[in-house]
Design a protein around this motif. Sequence first.
Motif, mmCIF file in Angstrom:
data_model
loop_
_atom_site.group_PDB
_atom_site.id
_atom_site.type_symbol
_atom_site.label_atom_id
_atom_site.label_comp_id
_atom_site.label_asym_id
_atom_site.label_seq_id
_atom_site.Cartn_x
_atom_site.Cartn_y
_atom_site.Cartn_z
ATOM 1 N N LYS A 36 0.834 -1.209 0.000
ATOM 2 C CA LYS A 36 0.000 0.000 0.000
ATOM 3 C C LYS A 36 0.867 1.258 0.000
ATOM 4 O O LYS A 36 0.512 2.242 -0.643
ATOM 5 N N ARG A 37 2.000 1.213 0.697
ATOM 6 C CA ARG A 37 2.926 2.356 0.674
ATOM 7 C C ARG A 37 3.466 2.594 -0.734
ATOM 8 O O ARG A 37 3.844 3.704 -1.081
ATOM 9 N N GLU A 38 3.510 1.528 -1.536
ATOM 10 C CA GLU A 38 3.957 1.647 -2.933
ATOM 11 C C GLU A 38 2.779 1.930 -3.868
ATOM 12 O O GLU A 38 2.908 1.834 -5.078
ATOM 13 N N HIS A 39 1.634 2.249 -3.282
ATOM 14 C CA HIS A 39 0.456 2.718 -4.015
ATOM 15 C C HIS A 39 -0.282 1.639 -4.800
ATOM 16 O O HIS A 39 -0.827 1.913 -5.868
ATOM 17 N N PHE A 40 -0.303 0.423 -4.274
ATOM 18 C CA PHE A 40 -1.136 -0.631 -4.847
ATOM 19 C C PHE A 40 -2.440 -0.702 -4.058
ATOM 20 O O PHE A 40 -2.455 -0.418 -2.858
ATOM 21 N N LEU A 41 -3.517 -1.090 -4.713
ATOM 22 C CA LEU A 41 -4.758 -1.417 -4.021
ATOM 23 C C LEU A 41 -4.646 -2.900 -3.648
ATOM 24 O O LEU A 41 -4.539 -3.745 -4.531
ATOM 25 N N VAL A 42 -4.671 -3.205 -2.365
ATOM 26 C CA VAL A 42 -4.395 -4.568 -1.900
ATOM 27 C C VAL A 42 -5.632 -5.167 -1.245
ATOM 28 O O VAL A 42 -6.294 -4.529 -0.432
ATOM 29 N N CYS A 43 -5.912 -6.401 -1.608
ATOM 30 C CA CYS A 43 -6.954 -7.193 -0.964
ATOM 31 C C CYS A 43 -6.280 -8.445 -0.402
ATOM 32 O O CYS A 43 -5.559 -9.131 -1.125
ATOM 33 N N ASN A 44 -6.485 -8.724 0.879
ATOM 34 C CA ASN A 44 -5.888 -9.906 1.512
ATOM 35 C C ASN A 44 -6.864 -11.076 1.493
ATOM 36 O O ASN A 44 -8.065 -10.892 1.716
ATOM 37 N N ALA A 45 -6.333 -12.267 1.252
ATOM 38 C CA ALA A 45 -7.081 -13.512 1.415
ATOM 39 C C ALA A 45 -6.198 -14.431 2.250
ATOM 40 O O ALA A 45 -4.989 -14.499 2.034
ATOM 41 N N TYR A 46 -6.795 -15.118 3.206
ATOM 42 C CA TYR A 46 -6.020 -15.928 4.145
ATOM 43 C C TYR A 46 -6.166 -17.429 3.915
ATOM 44 O O TYR A 46 -5.618 -18.225 4.666
ATOM 45 N N SER A 47 -6.896 -17.808 2.869
ATOM 46 C CA SER A 47 -7.055 -19.233 2.538
ATOM 47 C C SER A 47 -7.343 -19.349 1.041
ATOM 48 O O SER A 47 -7.682 -18.356 0.379
ATOM 49 N N GLY A 48 -7.246 -20.558 0.545
ATOM 50 C CA GLY A 48 -7.557 -20.798 -0.854
ATOM 51 C C GLY A 48 -9.009 -20.479 -1.177
ATOM 52 O O GLY A 48 -9.310 -19.899 -2.217
ATOM 53 N N GLN A 49 -9.911 -20.850 -0.276
ATOM 54 C CA GLN A 49 -11.333 -20.574 -0.475
ATOM 55 C C GLN A 49 -11.586 -19.071 -0.567
ATOM 56 O O GLN A 49 -12.309 -18.605 -1.433
ATOM 57 N N GLU A 50 -10.976 -18.325 0.351
ATOM 58 C CA GLU A 50 -11.113 -16.871 0.341
ATOM 59 C C GLU A 50 -10.541 -16.287 -0.946
ATOM 60 O O GLU A 50 -11.118 -15.373 -1.538
ATOM 61 N N ALA A 51 -9.408 -16.803 -1.379
ATOM 62 C CA ALA A 51 -8.759 -16.304 -2.593
ATOM 63 C C ALA A 51 -9.666 -16.496 -3.811
ATOM 64 O O ALA A 51 -9.789 -15.593 -4.644
ATOM 65 N N LEU A 52 -10.296 -17.661 -3.914
ATOM 66 C CA LEU A 52 -11.197 -17.914 -5.038
ATOM 67 C C LEU A 52 -12.368 -16.940 -5.043
ATOM 68 O O LEU A 52 -12.762 -16.426 -6.093
ATOM 69 N N ALA A 53 -12.917 -16.668 -3.859
ATOM 70 C CA ALA A 53 -14.023 -15.713 -3.764
ATOM 71 C C ALA A 53 -13.563 -14.310 -4.148
ATOM 72 O O ALA A 53 -14.262 -13.589 -4.878
ATOM 73 N N GLU A 54 -12.381 -13.912 -3.674
ATOM 74 C CA GLU A 54 -11.873 -12.576 -3.967
ATOM 75 C C GLU A 54 -11.504 -12.419 -5.445
ATOM 76 O O GLU A 54 -11.602 -11.332 -5.991
ATOM 77 N N LEU A 55 -11.076 -13.504 -6.077
ATOM 78 C CA LEU A 55 -10.782 -13.433 -7.515
ATOM 79 C C LEU A 55 -12.005 -12.973 -8.293
ATOM 80 O O LEU A 55 -11.897 -12.207 -9.247
ATOM 81 N N ARG A 56 -13.159 -13.436 -7.864
ATOM 82 C CA ARG A 56 -14.402 -13.069 -8.555
ATOM 83 C C ARG A 56 -14.864 -11.661 -8.187
ATOM 84 O O ARG A 56 -15.263 -10.886 -9.054
ATOM 85 N N SER A 57 -14.808 -11.326 -6.912
ATOM 86 C CA SER A 57 -15.375 -10.043 -6.483
ATOM 87 C C SER A 57 -14.412 -8.872 -6.626
ATOM 88 O O SER A 57 -14.819 -7.775 -6.988
ATOM 89 N N PHE A 58 -13.136 -9.087 -6.353
ATOM 90 C CA PHE A 58 -12.146 -8.006 -6.392
ATOM 91 C C PHE A 58 -11.565 -7.820 -7.792
ATOM 92 O O PHE A 58 -11.151 -6.740 -8.155
ATOM 93 N N ASP A 59 -11.546 -8.884 -8.592
ATOM 94 C CA ASP A 59 -11.029 -8.869 -9.965
ATOM 95 C C ASP A 59 -9.633 -8.240 -10.032
ATOM 96 O O ASP A 59 -9.428 -7.204 -10.659
ATOM 97 N N PRO A 60 -8.621 -8.891 -9.409
ATOM 98 C CA PRO A 60 -7.295 -8.297 -9.333
ATOM 99 C C PRO A 60 -6.545 -8.307 -10.674
ATOM 100 O O PRO A 60 -6.815 -9.128 -11.533
#
Length: 64
Positions: free
Chosen positions: A32-56
Motif C-alpha cells: 500500500k505504501r507503494e500505491h497498490f490497491l491490496v486485498c488480503n485472502a487468508y485461505s484458498g477458499q477466500e482467494a477464489l471468492a476474492e478473484l471473482r469479487s475483487f477482480d485483481p
Amino acid sequence: MQCRRISTGHFVKLLLVEDDYALATGLAAALKREHFLVCNAYSGQEALAELRSFDPDMVVLDLG
C-alpha cells in the motif's frame, strides 16, 4: 495518496494470498505504501471468492 496505475490508466489491484496473518499484514502495508490497491485472502477458499469479487490485476500467492 495515489495508487500505481497500469498502462490502461486504472489502479493496479493486487490480491495477496497468505495464511500467516502477521506476514500478510506487513506485506499489505508495504504494498500500500507503494500505491497498490491490496486485498488480503487468508485461505484458498477466500482467494477464489476474492478473484471473482475483487477482480485483481495480479496475485501474490504463498505456495507453502
